[in-house]
Write an enzyme that holds these catalytic residues in place. Structure first.
Site, mmCIF file in Angstrom:
data_model
loop_
_atom_site.group_PDB
_atom_site.id
_atom_site.type_symbol
_atom_site.label_atom_id
_atom_site.label_comp_id
_atom_site.label_asym_id
_atom_site.label_seq_id
_atom_site.Cartn_x
_atom_site.Cartn_y
_atom_site.Cartn_z
ATOM 1 N N SER A 11 0.821 -1.208 0.000
ATOM 2 C CA SER A 11 0.000 0.000 0.000
ATOM 3 C C SER A 11 0.858 1.262 0.000
ATOM 4 O O SER A 11 0.365 2.346 -0.297
ATOM 5 C CB SER A 11 -0.876 0.017 1.246
ATOM 6 O OG SER A 11 -0.051 0.003 2.397
ATOM 7 N N TYR A 42 -4.247 0.377 3.755
ATOM 8 C CA TYR A 42 -5.076 -0.796 3.477
ATOM 9 C C TYR A 42 -5.701 -1.343 4.777
ATOM 10 O O TYR A 42 -6.735 -1.995 4.744
ATOM 11 C CB TYR A 42 -4.232 -1.914 2.850
ATOM 12 C CG TYR A 42 -3.944 -1.795 1.371
ATOM 13 C CD1 TYR A 42 -4.284 -0.654 0.639
ATOM 14 C CD2 TYR A 42 -3.331 -2.851 0.694
ATOM 15 C CE1 TYR A 42 -4.000 -0.570 -0.716
ATOM 16 C CE2 TYR A 42 -3.051 -2.776 -0.664
ATOM 17 C CZ TYR A 42 -3.382 -1.635 -1.368
ATOM 18 O OH TYR A 42 -3.099 -1.569 -2.721
ATOM 19 N N GLY A 43 -5.021 -1.068 5.876
ATOM 20 C CA GLY A 43 -5.362 -1.733 7.146
ATOM 21 C C GLY A 43 -6.774 -1.519 7.658
ATOM 22 O O GLY A 43 -7.279 -2.322 8.433
ATOM 23 N N THR A 75 -1.742 -7.161 4.968
ATOM 24 C CA THR A 75 -3.180 -6.962 4.804
ATOM 25 C C THR A 75 -3.656 -7.573 3.482
ATOM 26 O O THR A 75 -4.643 -8.310 3.441
ATOM 27 C CB THR A 75 -3.512 -5.453 4.851
ATOM 28 O OG1 THR A 75 -2.827 -4.875 5.969
ATOM 29 C CG2 THR A 75 -4.989 -5.219 5.000
ATOM 30 N N GLU A 151 4.296 5.813 7.553
ATOM 31 C CA GLU A 151 4.153 6.353 6.194
ATOM 32 C C GLU A 151 4.364 7.872 6.198
ATOM 33 O O GLU A 151 4.820 8.455 5.225
ATOM 34 C CB GLU A 151 2.757 5.997 5.668
ATOM 35 C CG GLU A 151 2.548 6.187 4.193
ATOM 36 C CD GLU A 151 3.158 5.085 3.308
ATOM 37 O OE1 GLU A 151 3.499 4.004 3.818
ATOM 38 O OE2 GLU A 151 3.313 5.336 2.113
ATOM 39 N N CYS A 183 2.966 -6.845 9.610
ATOM 40 C CA CYS A 183 2.723 -5.773 8.640
ATOM 41 C C CYS A 183 4.104 -5.301 8.201
ATOM 42 O O CYS A 183 5.001 -5.127 9.031
ATOM 43 C CB CYS A 183 1.956 -4.629 9.299
ATOM 44 S SG CYS A 183 1.966 -3.088 8.356
ATOM 45 N N THR A 184 4.271 -5.084 6.905
ATOM 46 C CA THR A 184 5.612 -4.802 6.397
ATOM 47 C C THR A 184 6.109 -3.392 6.733
ATOM 48 O O THR A 184 7.271 -3.084 6.515
ATOM 49 C CB THR A 184 5.650 -5.024 4.873
ATOM 50 O OG1 THR A 184 4.601 -4.237 4.280
ATOM 51 C CG2 THR A 184 5.440 -6.487 4.545
ATOM 52 N N HIS A 185 5.233 -2.556 7.273
ATOM 53 C CA HIS A 185 5.692 -1.246 7.765
ATOM 54 C C HIS A 185 6.422 -1.389 9.109
ATOM 55 O O HIS A 185 7.146 -0.485 9.523
ATOM 56 C CB HIS A 185 4.515 -0.288 7.980
ATOM 57 C CG HIS A 185 4.005 0.361 6.732
ATOM 58 N ND1 HIS A 185 3.258 -0.310 5.796
ATOM 59 C CD2 HIS A 185 4.127 1.638 6.265
ATOM 60 C CE1 HIS A 185 2.931 0.528 4.807
ATOM 61 N NE2 HIS A 185 3.449 1.714 5.076
HETATM 62 N N1 DGL Z 1 2.212 -2.686 4.816
HETATM 63 C C1 DGL Z 1 0.893 -3.194 4.877
HETATM 64 C C2 DGL Z 1 0.758 -4.481 5.614
HETATM 65 O O1 DGL Z 1 1.705 -5.222 5.603
HETATM 66 C C3 DGL Z 1 -0.267 -2.271 4.856
HETATM 67 C C4 DGL Z 1 -0.407 -1.236 5.908
HETATM 68 C C5 DGL Z 1 -1.592 -0.370 5.576
HETATM 69 O O2 DGL Z 1 -1.690 0.075 4.440
HETATM 70 O O3 DGL Z 1 -2.458 -0.183 6.449
HETATM 71 O O4 DGL Z 1 -0.258 -4.810 6.160
#
Ligand code: DGL
Length: 252
Positions: A11, A42-43, A75, A151, A183-185
């Protein structure tokens, strides 16, 4: 050998933590990355929306003639991977299964999972873990604000530290020492999480587990690349001021 790029999407900037691991492991692969900043985050979106965005991302990557697609997003993996695999012929891998495989190989019996609200509500991590390791104990914690703060480039601010303190409570009180960054963030917060917990903890980075899986797949199917001048191209669906700085920090 196959010179076509690996396609990656998320995202926003979070998937760059996955790109980093892929690039470290496979420096000779060309990479195309899509950050769907237009639809971030996306979450907090419905499953239908996540599926729609994911299909759009895959279609864009297919136009770039990628050889495989990596969903660098928890997500989208939890809510759209099944549909994408049915809809498209191209190989697609998400972050959950390779991570579950890793946890099984280590014989872990108790793990924490932090992820977006959508991912935790969907229950995909716990379901997949229990499918492979029936007795595993899973402590889930939705962390709805983390991706947005990261972000915006504020992960290391007071605000970032404050929410981490709150979100780490269930793990800290039980001294949980294996936590999946679902979550990759979240690898952006690695040091802040360690500082907050204050004890030895393994923070399981899905970029690591997915890049192992990806490399094995490329080798087994003889589609790896050996290009010494491999490139990374990053596309955003909407211009984002902070993106370049954050990405550069992650990639060092
Ligand atoms: N980086 C995403 C994940 O791994 C999405 C985070 C988001 O857009 O809320 O879930």
């Amino acid at each position: 050998m196959d010179k076509r790029p690996i396609g990656i999407f998320d995202s926003g900037v979070g998937g760059i933590t996955v790109l980093k691991e892929i690039k470290n492991k496979m420096p000779n692969e060309n990479i195309i990355y899509i950050g769907d900043t237009q639809n971030f985050p996306y979450g907090n979106k419905s499953k239908e929306e996540i599926i729609k965005f994911s299909i759009e991302n895959v279609n864009k990557l297919l136009k770039k003639d990628v050889k495989i697609i990596v969903i660098a997003c928890g997500t989208a993996t939890s809510q759209a991977l099944g549909v994408l695999k049915e809809k498209f012929d191209i190989p697609i891998i998400g972050i959950i299964e390779p991570t579950v495989k890793y946890i099984k190989s280590k014989n872990y019996q108790k793990v924490g999972v932090i992820a977006t609200e959508g991912t935790i509500k969907n229950g995909a991590w716990e379901r997949k873990l229990k499918e492979k390791i029936p007795n595993i104990q899973v402590i889930n914690k939705a962390c709805p604000m983390l991706a947005t703060i990261a972000e915006e480039g504020k992960a290391k601010s007071k605000e970032g530290k404050k929410v981490i303190k709150e979100y780490m409570k269930p793990f800290k009180s039980e001294k949980i020492d294996k936590i999946i960054l679902g979550c990759t963030h979240f690898p952006i917060y690695e040091q802040i999480i360690r500082d907050e917990l204050g004890y030895e903890v393994e923070l399981i980075n899905t970029g690591n587990t997915i890049s192992n899986e990806l490399q094995t797949y490329l080798i087994e199917n003889s589609i790896e690349n050996n290009d010494k001048n491999a490139t990374i191209n990053i596309y955003l669906t909407k211009k984002e001021e902070q993106f370049e700085n954050i990405a550069q920090n992650i990639l060092k």
